[in-house]
Design an enzyme around this catalytic site. Structure first.
Site, PDB file in Angstrom:
ATOM      1  CG  ASP A 159      15.645 -18.985   0.267  1.00 37.61           C
ATOM      2  OD1 ASP A 159      15.098 -18.512  -0.741  1.00 37.61           O
ATOM      3  OD2 ASP A 159      16.300 -18.312   1.077  1.00 37.61           O
ATOM      4  CB  THR A 198       4.087   1.451  -3.622  1.00 38.67           C
ATOM      5  OG1 THR A 198       2.981   0.605  -3.911  1.00 38.67           O
ATOM      6  CG2 THR A 198       4.863   0.871  -2.458  1.00 38.67           C
ATOM      7  N   GLY A 199       2.023   4.097  -4.702  1.00 39.74           N
ATOM      8  CA  GLY A 199       1.717   4.943  -5.850  1.00 39.74           C
ATOM      9  C   GLY A 199       1.015   4.228  -6.986  1.00 39.74           C
ATOM     10  CE  LYS A 200      -1.126  -1.059  -4.930  1.00 39.65           C
ATOM     11  NZ  LYS A 200      -0.209  -0.645  -3.832  1.00 39.65           N
ATOM     12  CB  THR A 201      -4.183   5.375  -6.655  1.00 40.16           C
ATOM     13  OG1 THR A 201      -4.531   4.282  -5.806  1.00 40.16           O
ATOM     14  CG2 THR A 201      -5.431   6.114  -7.076  1.00 40.16           C
ATOM     15  CG  HIS A 223      18.688 -14.474   3.460  1.00 39.98           C
ATOM     16  ND1 HIS A 223      18.211 -15.534   4.204  1.00 39.98           N
ATOM     17  CD2 HIS A 223      18.160 -14.622   2.216  1.00 39.98           C
ATOM     18  CE1 HIS A 223      17.440 -16.288   3.437  1.00 39.98           C
ATOM     19  NE2 HIS A 223      17.380 -15.753   2.222  1.00 39.98           N
ATOM     20  CD  GLU A 224      17.565 -11.549  -0.239  1.00 40.76           C
ATOM     21  OE1 GLU A 224      17.778 -12.064  -1.350  1.00 40.76           O
ATOM     22  OE2 GLU A 224      16.641 -11.933   0.510  1.00 40.76           O
ATOM     23  N   PRO A 277       0.822  -1.207   0.000  1.00 46.33           N
ATOM     24  CG  PRO A 277      -0.409  -1.343   1.984  1.00 46.33           C
ATOM     25  CD  PRO A 277       0.614  -2.056   1.177  1.00 46.33           C
TER      26      PRO A 277
HETATM   27  P1  ADP Z   1      -1.453   3.009  -3.607  1.00 49.06           P
HETATM   28  O1  ADP Z   1      -2.520   3.172  -4.631  1.00 49.06           O
HETATM   29  O2  ADP Z   1      -0.295   2.156  -4.077  1.00 49.06           O
HETATM   30  O3  ADP Z   1      -1.913   2.596  -2.253  1.00 49.06           O
HETATM   31  P2  ADP Z   1      -1.305   5.863  -3.840  1.00 49.06           P
HETATM   32  O4  ADP Z   1      -1.151   6.015  -5.302  1.00 49.06           O
HETATM   33  O5  ADP Z   1      -2.654   6.061  -3.285  1.00 49.06           O
HETATM   34  O6  ADP Z   1      -0.760   4.436  -3.387  1.00 49.06           O
HETATM   35  O7  ADP Z   1      -0.243   6.812  -3.114  1.00 49.06           O
HETATM   36  C1  ADP Z   1      -0.647   7.746  -2.162  1.00 49.06           C
HETATM   37  C2  ADP Z   1       0.187   9.005  -2.259  1.00 49.06           C
HETATM   38  O8  ADP Z   1       1.558   8.759  -1.927  1.00 49.06           O
HETATM   39  C3  ADP Z   1       0.239   9.578  -3.651  1.00 49.06           C
HETATM   40  O9  ADP Z   1      -0.867  10.388  -3.907  1.00 49.06           O
HETATM   41  C4  ADP Z   1       1.535  10.387  -3.628  1.00 49.06           C
HETATM   42  O10 ADP Z   1       1.345  11.623  -3.017  1.00 49.06           O
HETATM   43  C5  ADP Z   1       2.415   9.566  -2.716  1.00 49.06           C
HETATM   44  N1  ADP Z   1       3.291   8.686  -3.501  1.00 49.06           N
HETATM   45  C6  ADP Z   1       3.317   7.335  -3.479  1.00 49.06           C
HETATM   46  N2  ADP Z   1       4.253   6.840  -4.303  1.00 49.06           N
HETATM   47  C7  ADP Z   1       4.841   7.899  -4.887  1.00 49.06           C
HETATM   48  C8  ADP Z   1       5.882   8.055  -5.854  1.00 49.06           C
HETATM   49  N3  ADP Z   1       6.511   6.995  -6.383  1.00 49.06           N
HETATM   50  N4  ADP Z   1       6.199   9.305  -6.225  1.00 49.06           N
HETATM   51  C9  ADP Z   1       5.587  10.367  -5.710  1.00 49.06           C
HETATM   52  N5  ADP Z   1       4.598  10.299  -4.804  1.00 49.06           N
HETATM   53  C10 ADP Z   1       4.226   9.094  -4.373  1.00 49.06           C
HETATM   54 ZN    ZN Z   2      16.409 -16.355   0.501  1.00 49.16          ZN
END
Ligand code: ADP
Ligand code: ZN
Length: 585
Positions: free
Chosen positions: A489, A191-194, A411-412, A189
């Site tokens: 592993d 990480t910027g998927k939306t 480990h890695e 969560p």
């Molecule tokens: P997800 O959908 O993966 O849960 P969101 O897209 O909702 O994540 O991310 C929430 C907020 O976090 C975004 O609106 C942005 O402000 C910030 N954010 C997350 N990832 C990035 C990124 N790679 N670059 C810039 N801002 C990011």
């Molecule tokens: Zn391993």
């Protein structure tokens, strides 16, 4: 939509409570058992106030002090009159009560029915009114572009193609190219998927429909499916567009066959509606569906088949460089003091997602605004750091994180080093200590794909590489401190080894026998034989791996330190580190 469901549940509970108390109230009181003679005696002594008459074997009544009793029914003619003459109230309520009870049931059923009708109507309304809700109106003129995303270079590159497809669908159609209908973005969560999905719409200049998988999970069969059809109808009307479905797992979870797994009509119908809508649009419509989930492996396979969500793009937690870029991006509109060292902040924020980094800077801005000294200072960020990570643990989380990082790094490094030592032709594309969607650390290796046969030595090498993570942990931290990090592993190593012994006749001791055939033909003993055999074999391979790492301990340490510093190494980085130590191969 969830509210309707809650109201519905609450209503049912209330109805059950009413029904239960009604039945309870109508129930005759718990009674003391009297012999008929004792009953007569009590009547004569004037202790009986009331008798309930009926035509069952037992009658009940109450004493003047309110206690209840029961006794045998004499079924005597004139019994009622006898009692009445003694000033005892005679009540034929049991008969009446049966009638009342039936009435109660009818009443309860009635309430229930009305409630059902009401809620069904509301659900229908919600469904009908869906088109007017915010949910279904697309966002137009999206300002978010790829410039709004820091890091995630690989994912951006994959998405670039999609943008081109939305912009010029005819071009692809002319070449007969079938482009992805659906893309799944998976990763932790925040990480910027939306953000990524939105940026695709922004880059392509098309409307953006955002829904969540949980919006389609409904009590009533068919409602979710109707919503899906509604969504796609709206999308088609708007022409080219991006449809984003967050939390796709809410509607597309694997059918696990567990107790409540099995079949779930509503979910199946919703899922089927989605799949048929997706296969329903033409190749040159320029509509793309992007779905997001935290975990790919929990999704129903039906979703992942070709022509559906057949492109899967991992969105990872940022490494230290990406974190720096995200911090820079989100501090563009903030007055940072000269003493703020974002690189240092990036180093301190291992395992932070983009969303968490953003909230860190926001928190720092709030703290700075409160003291109102014109700038965001390093101490504001430090304070914000504790606000953002607080709550989770009281202990100093950074030291725990540091221990985890060191374990993961060694480990890695073990996996990577052993690969380079015994199978230099294998490419190690990436080593990282940032957890991925697949597991704790990250280690990816490309085995040359064009091999038709695997040699015994290749299989043994794969096992040694798999065991190398655990071996490194044991050597560096001691046998007492080995961790659960090796679970996958060991699973991999065991299944390769089992195949070698059981199917491929690669071990002298077990010979050229296929153990599955033996087992099928009633040689039950072979199971235990195989286990003993592969255990000894595994021990040998582990010992070799340990020796190999022991002899190259300085290289292992060097790789691990490099990982701790940079968090991820690509092929060139790794080669450079190994070269710099002149590894004794
Ligand atoms: P997800 O959908 O993966 O849960 P969101 O897209 O909702 O994540 O991310 C929430 C907020 O976090 C975004 O609106 C942005 O402000 C910030 N954010 C997350 N990832 C990035 C990124 N790679 N670059 C810039 N801002 C990011
Ligand atoms: Zn391993």
């Amino acid at each position: 939509m969830r509210r309707i469901r809650m109201v519905y549940v609450a209503a049912i509970l209330v109805i059950i409570a009413i029904a239960a108390s009604a039945t309870f109230l109508m129930k005759p009181p718990q009674a003391e058992k009297l012999s008929y003679n004792d009953f007569i005696k009590a009547v004569d002594e004037g202790k009986v106030e009331k008798v309930y008459l009926n035509d069952s074997d037992v009658i009940t009544g109450t004493y003047t002090d309110g206690r209840a009793f029961s006794t045998d029914n004499p079924r005597k003619e004139g019994f009622k009159e006898e009692l009445l003459k003694k000033d005892i109230v005679v009540d034929e309520r049991i008969k009446q009560m049966q009638i009342e009870q039936t009435g109660g049931i009818i009443l309860t059923l009635g309430i229930f029915g009305v409630a059902l009708l009401l809620f069904q109507k509301r659900a229908k309304q919600a469904q009908g009114g869906f088109g007017k809700s915010v949910l279904l109106s697309p966002e137009e003129n999206i300002k978010v572009t790829f410039d709004s995303i820091a890091g995630n270079a690989e994912a951006k590159e994959s998405m670039q193609e999609l943008i081109d497809f939305i912009k010029y669908p005819d071009k692809y159609a002319r070449y007969g190219a079938r482009l992805p209908r659906g893309v799944i973005l998976y990763g932790p969560p925040g990480t910027g998927k939306t953000l990524m999905a939105k940026a695709v719409a922004g880059e392509a200049g098309v409307p953006f429909f955002a829904v969540s998988g949980s919006d389609f999970v409904q009590v009533y069969v068919g409602v979710g499916a109707a919503r899906i059809r509604d969504l796609f109808k709206k999308a088609r009307e708007s022409g080219k567009c991006v449809i984003f479905i967050d939390e796709i797992d809410a509607m597309g979870k694997k059918r696990d066959g567990g107790p409540e797994g099995g079949s779930n009509d509503e979910r199946d119908q919703t899922l089927n509606a989605l799949l048929s809508e997706m296969s329903g649009f033409n190749d040159n419509e320029g509509i793309v569906v992007i779905a997001a989930t935290n975990r790919l492996d929990t999704l129903d396979e039906a979703l992942l088949r070709p022509g559906r969500f057949d492109r899967h793009i991992e969105i990872e937690l940022p490494d230290v460089n990406s974190r720096l870029r995200i911090l820079e991006l989100h501090s563009r509109n903030k007055p940072l003091d000269k003493d703020v060292d974002l690189r240092k902040v990036a180093r301190q924020t291992a395992y932070f997602s983009g969303a968490k980094l953003e909230s860190l800077l926001n928190e720092a801005a709030i703290i700075a605004a409160r003291s109102d000294c014109g700038h965001i200072r390093m101490e504001d960020i430090d304070k914000a750091f504790y606000t953002v990570i607080a709550g989770a643990e009281k202990k100093d989380r950074s030291t725990i994180a540091q221990r985890d990082r060191e374990i993961t790094a060694h480990h890695e490094a073990g996996h990577a080093l052993v690969t380079k030592l015994i199978a230099p032709e294998n490419r190690v594309t990436k080593v990282t200590i940032i957890p991925s969607a697949r597991g704790a650390g990250g280690f990816s290796m490309n085995i040359p794909p064009d091999r038709m046969y695997h040699r015994k030595v290749d299989m043994e090498n794969s096992i040694k590489i798999a065991l190398a993570g655990r071996a490194a942990e044991e050597l560096v931290f001691g046998p007492e401190n080995i961790t659960t990090g090796a679970a996958n592993d060991l699973e991999r190593a065991t299944s390769i080894l089992l195949d070698m012994v059981r199917r491929f006749g690669m071990k002298e001791k077990s010979g050229l026998l296929n153990y599955d055939v033996l087992y099928r033909n009633g040689f039950a003993q072979v199971q235990a034989d195989v286990v003993n055999d592969i255990k000894a074999y595994m021990d040998d391979l582990y010992a070799i791996t340990l020796d190999m790492l022991k002899a190259n301990m300085h290289v292992l340490k060097r790789i691990a330190n490099s990982l701790l510093e940079k968090e991820s190494l690509d092929e060139n980085d790794l080669e450079a580190v190994i070269l710099s130590t002149k590894a004794a191969v």
